[in-house]
Design an enzyme around this catalytic site. Structure first.
Site, PDB file in Angstrom:
ATOM      1  N   ASN A   6       0.854  -1.181   0.000  1.00 30.48           N
ATOM      2  CA  ASN A   6       0.000   0.000   0.000  1.00 30.48           C
ATOM      3  C   ASN A   6       0.898   1.241   0.000  1.00 30.48           C
ATOM      4  O   ASN A   6       1.719   1.423   0.904  1.00 30.48           O
ATOM      5  CB  ASN A   6      -0.890  -0.035   1.253  1.00 30.48           C
ATOM      6  CG  ASN A   6      -1.816   1.159   1.338  1.00 30.48           C
ATOM      7  OD1 ASN A   6      -1.378   2.294   1.156  1.00 30.48           O
ATOM      8  ND2 ASN A   6      -3.081   0.927   1.613  1.00 30.48           N
ATOM      9  N   HIS A   9       0.906   6.342   1.723  1.00 32.98           N
ATOM     10  CA  HIS A   9       1.618   7.352   2.509  1.00 32.98           C
ATOM     11  C   HIS A   9       2.732   8.051   1.750  1.00 32.98           C
ATOM     12  O   HIS A   9       3.242   9.073   2.204  1.00 32.98           O
ATOM     13  CB  HIS A   9       2.067   6.765   3.842  1.00 32.98           C
ATOM     14  CG  HIS A   9       0.864   6.449   4.683  1.00 32.98           C
ATOM     15  ND1 HIS A   9      -0.125   7.388   4.930  1.00 32.98           N
ATOM     16  CD2 HIS A   9       0.443   5.309   5.266  1.00 32.98           C
ATOM     17  CE1 HIS A   9      -1.077   6.828   5.654  1.00 32.98           C
ATOM     18  NE2 HIS A   9      -0.768   5.565   5.861  1.00 32.98           N
ATOM     19  N   HIS A  42      -5.654   3.439  -1.664  1.00 30.50           N
ATOM     20  CA  HIS A  42      -6.995   3.704  -1.134  1.00 30.50           C
ATOM     21  C   HIS A  42      -7.421   5.081  -1.628  1.00 30.50           C
ATOM     22  O   HIS A  42      -6.868   6.096  -1.201  1.00 30.50           O
ATOM     23  CB  HIS A  42      -6.938   3.670   0.401  1.00 30.50           C
ATOM     24  CG  HIS A  42      -8.263   3.800   1.075  1.00 30.50           C
ATOM     25  ND1 HIS A  42      -8.413   3.699   2.443  1.00 30.50           N
ATOM     26  CD2 HIS A  42      -9.517   4.022   0.585  1.00 30.50           C
ATOM     27  CE1 HIS A  42      -9.687   3.855   2.767  1.00 30.50           C
ATOM     28  NE2 HIS A  42     -10.375   4.068   1.652  1.00 30.50           N
ATOM     29  N   ARG A  44      -9.669   7.609  -1.103  1.00 25.85           N
ATOM     30  CA  ARG A  44     -10.648   7.995  -0.085  1.00 25.85           C
ATOM     31  C   ARG A  44     -11.547   9.086  -0.624  1.00 25.85           C
ATOM     32  O   ARG A  44     -11.160   9.867  -1.490  1.00 25.85           O
ATOM     33  CB  ARG A  44      -9.928   8.495   1.176  1.00 25.85           C
ATOM     34  CG  ARG A  44      -9.109   7.430   1.880  1.00 25.85           C
ATOM     35  CD  ARG A  44      -8.574   7.968   3.193  1.00 25.85           C
ATOM     36  NE  ARG A  44      -9.620   8.064   4.176  1.00 25.85           N
ATOM     37  CZ  ARG A  44      -9.819   7.202   5.184  1.00 25.85           C
ATOM     38  NH1 ARG A  44      -9.016   6.187   5.340  1.00 25.85           N
ATOM     39  NH2 ARG A  44     -10.811   7.372   6.014  1.00 25.85           N
ATOM     40  N   ARG A  48      -7.481  12.473   0.779  1.00 31.96           N
ATOM     41  CA  ARG A  48      -6.418  13.009   1.649  1.00 31.96           C
ATOM     42  C   ARG A  48      -5.023  12.550   1.234  1.00 31.96           C
ATOM     43  O   ARG A  48      -4.051  13.163   1.571  1.00 31.96           O
ATOM     44  CB  ARG A  48      -6.682  12.662   3.111  1.00 31.96           C
ATOM     45  CG  ARG A  48      -6.518  11.202   3.421  1.00 31.96           C
ATOM     46  CD  ARG A  48      -6.596  10.933   4.906  1.00 31.96           C
ATOM     47  NE  ARG A  48      -7.953  11.062   5.403  1.00 31.96           N
ATOM     48  CZ  ARG A  48      -8.390  10.439   6.496  1.00 31.96           C
ATOM     49  NH1 ARG A  48      -7.565   9.700   7.184  1.00 31.96           N
ATOM     50  NH2 ARG A  48      -9.634  10.577   6.896  1.00 31.96           N
ATOM     51  N   HIS A  49      -4.936  11.418   0.539  1.00 31.48           N
ATOM     52  CA  HIS A  49      -3.607  11.025   0.036  1.00 31.48           C
ATOM     53  C   HIS A  49      -3.668  10.710  -1.462  1.00 31.48           C
ATOM     54  O   HIS A  49      -3.309  11.547  -2.272  1.00 31.48           O
ATOM     55  CB  HIS A  49      -2.943   9.922   0.878  1.00 31.48           C
ATOM     56  CG  HIS A  49      -3.849   8.863   1.428  1.00 31.48           C
ATOM     57  ND1 HIS A  49      -4.685   8.114   0.649  1.00 31.48           N
ATOM     58  CD2 HIS A  49      -4.035   8.423   2.703  1.00 31.48           C
ATOM     59  CE1 HIS A  49      -5.338   7.255   1.402  1.00 31.48           C
ATOM     60  NE2 HIS A  49      -4.977   7.419   2.660  1.00 31.48           N
ATOM     61  N   GLU A  69      -8.445   0.105  -3.152  1.00 30.90           N
ATOM     62  CA  GLU A  69      -9.174   0.017  -1.890  1.00 30.90           C
ATOM     63  C   GLU A  69     -10.147   1.186  -1.856  1.00 30.90           C
ATOM     64  O   GLU A  69      -9.776   2.318  -2.163  1.00 30.90           O
ATOM     65  CB  GLU A  69      -8.140   0.131  -0.763  1.00 30.90           C
ATOM     66  CG  GLU A  69      -8.612  -0.324   0.569  1.00 30.90           C
ATOM     67  CD  GLU A  69      -7.545  -0.069   1.624  1.00 30.90           C
ATOM     68  OE1 GLU A  69      -6.374  -0.432   1.417  1.00 30.90           O
ATOM     69  OE2 GLU A  69      -7.907   0.514   2.651  1.00 30.90           O
ATOM     70  N   THR A 100      -8.359   3.112   8.227  1.00 34.19           N
ATOM     71  CA  THR A 100      -9.531   2.243   8.284  1.00 34.19           C
ATOM     72  C   THR A 100      -9.580   1.567   9.653  1.00 34.19           C
ATOM     73  O   THR A 100      -8.634   0.881  10.038  1.00 34.19           O
ATOM     74  CB  THR A 100      -9.453   1.175   7.178  1.00 34.19           C
ATOM     75  OG1 THR A 100      -9.084   1.830   5.964  1.00 34.19           O
ATOM     76  CG2 THR A 100     -10.771   0.473   6.992  1.00 34.19           C
ATOM     77  N   GLU A 150     -10.412  -9.883   2.996  1.00 34.24           N
ATOM     78  CA  GLU A 150      -9.140  -9.474   3.605  1.00 34.24           C
ATOM     79  C   GLU A 150      -9.386  -9.410   5.103  1.00 34.24           C
ATOM     80  O   GLU A 150     -10.218  -8.627   5.578  1.00 34.24           O
ATOM     81  CB  GLU A 150      -8.667  -8.111   3.091  1.00 34.24           C
ATOM     82  CG  GLU A 150      -7.336  -7.719   3.757  1.00 34.24           C
ATOM     83  CD  GLU A 150      -6.786  -6.357   3.330  1.00 34.24           C
ATOM     84  OE1 GLU A 150      -7.058  -5.933   2.179  1.00 34.24           O
ATOM     85  OE2 GLU A 150      -6.109  -5.726   4.150  1.00 34.24           O
ATOM     86  N   HIS A 190      -3.333  -4.824   7.760  1.00 34.82           N
ATOM     87  CA  HIS A 190      -3.532  -3.677   8.646  1.00 34.82           C
ATOM     88  C   HIS A 190      -2.654  -3.803   9.880  1.00 34.82           C
ATOM     89  O   HIS A 190      -2.758  -4.774  10.621  1.00 34.82           O
ATOM     90  CB  HIS A 190      -4.991  -3.487   9.086  1.00 34.82           C
ATOM     91  CG  HIS A 190      -5.308  -2.032   9.270  1.00 34.82           C
ATOM     92  ND1 HIS A 190      -4.851  -1.319  10.338  1.00 34.82           N
ATOM     93  CD2 HIS A 190      -5.983  -1.146   8.493  1.00 34.82           C
ATOM     94  CE1 HIS A 190      -5.243  -0.066  10.222  1.00 34.82           C
ATOM     95  NE2 HIS A 190      -5.922   0.081   9.103  1.00 34.82           N
TER      96      HIS A 190
END
Ligand code: PXP
Length: 237
Positions: A6, A9, A42, A44, A48-49, A69, A100, A150, A190
């Site tokens: 992932n 970030h 992801h 969102r 935000r990213h 995601e 999440t 998942e 996660h």
């Protein structure tokens, strides 16, 4: 066991200054050349990213597997149907959360989730549901046509007491077996890091892990190529 990475970030860091660096597209290429078998982003609702631009370029550049995601909201669903990643992982999403927080309530949202799965299947996109390691949620996922689950490893990753760690690991292991018995693909993720991943990597029924924060944190000090290779050495078999 496969390792999907992932890269959200990398985008978080880029967005901190509103420019182009570091580019998650470049990060995905490094992850793949270091051995990642999938790239996860992801998208969102608050962007935000990862942004729409990232997803669209990644669709063209990722050669392993792109796992989008996302929440099962109409806006994001339309993007997924247009971009056509190999795979979608549906997650619950709350605007105020840092990440999440829990698995999907598949039982409580079965109608909405089943409709989303049907539309994604219409474009040959595989669908995974992010669920807590709980038998009823896994059974409900199979009932509404998911290809995979998942398993949420966050509670295991956060546990500190040995007894609690053992119990939560047991729940993940039993859930993985249960998912396989039902004919589902079983992924997990996660909160996994270089220390706690070993016990999860020993669970034969898990096909793939999705790991982000720990690898990106290590990458800041060791470089992304090395951070990926070190995690791959712990996970892959
Ligand atoms: N799987 C899902 C469904 C997630 O939401 C996240 C966090 O974005 C991850 C895996 C990766 O978690 P982490 O960044 O803690 O490795």
């Amino acid at each position: 066991m496969k390792l999907s990475i992932n890269i959200d970030h990398v985008a978080t860091l880029r967005n901190a200054r509103g420019g182009m660096d570091p580019d998650p597209v470049a990060a995905a290429a490094i992850c793949e050349s270091a051995g990642a078998q999938g790239i996860v982003v992801h998208l969102r609702e608050d962007r935000r990213h990862i942004t729409d631009r990232d997803v669209r370029i990644l669709r063209q550049t990722v050669s392993s597997k792109l796992d989008l995601e996302m929440a099962a909201s109409e806006e994001i669903l339309l993007i997924a149907l247009d971009v056509m990643p190999e795979m979608v992982t549906l997650v619950p999403e709350k605007r105020e959360e840092l990440t999440t927080e829990g698995g999907l309530d598949v039982i409580g949202h079965s109608t909405q989730l089943a409709a989303a799965i049907e539309r994604l299947h219409g474009k040959n996109i595989l669908v995974s549901l992010f669920v807590d390691p709980v038998a009823e949620q896994i059974e409900a996922s199979e009932n509404i046509g998911a290809d995979m689950v998942e398993l949420h490893t966050g509670a295991y990753a956060n546990a500190r007491e040995d007894n609690e760690v053992r119990q939560l690991l047991y729940a993940v292991r039993e859930s993985a077996k249960h998912g396989k018995r039902l004919g589902l693909g079983v992924n997990a993720g996660h909160g996994l890091n270089y220390r706690n991943v070993r016990a999860i990597a020993e669970i034969a029924e898990i096909d793939e892990l999705s790991i982000g924060h720990a690898i990106m944190s290590r990458a800041i000090f060791a470089g992304l190529d090395r951070a990926v290779k070190e995690m791959a050495a712990l996970v892959m078999r």
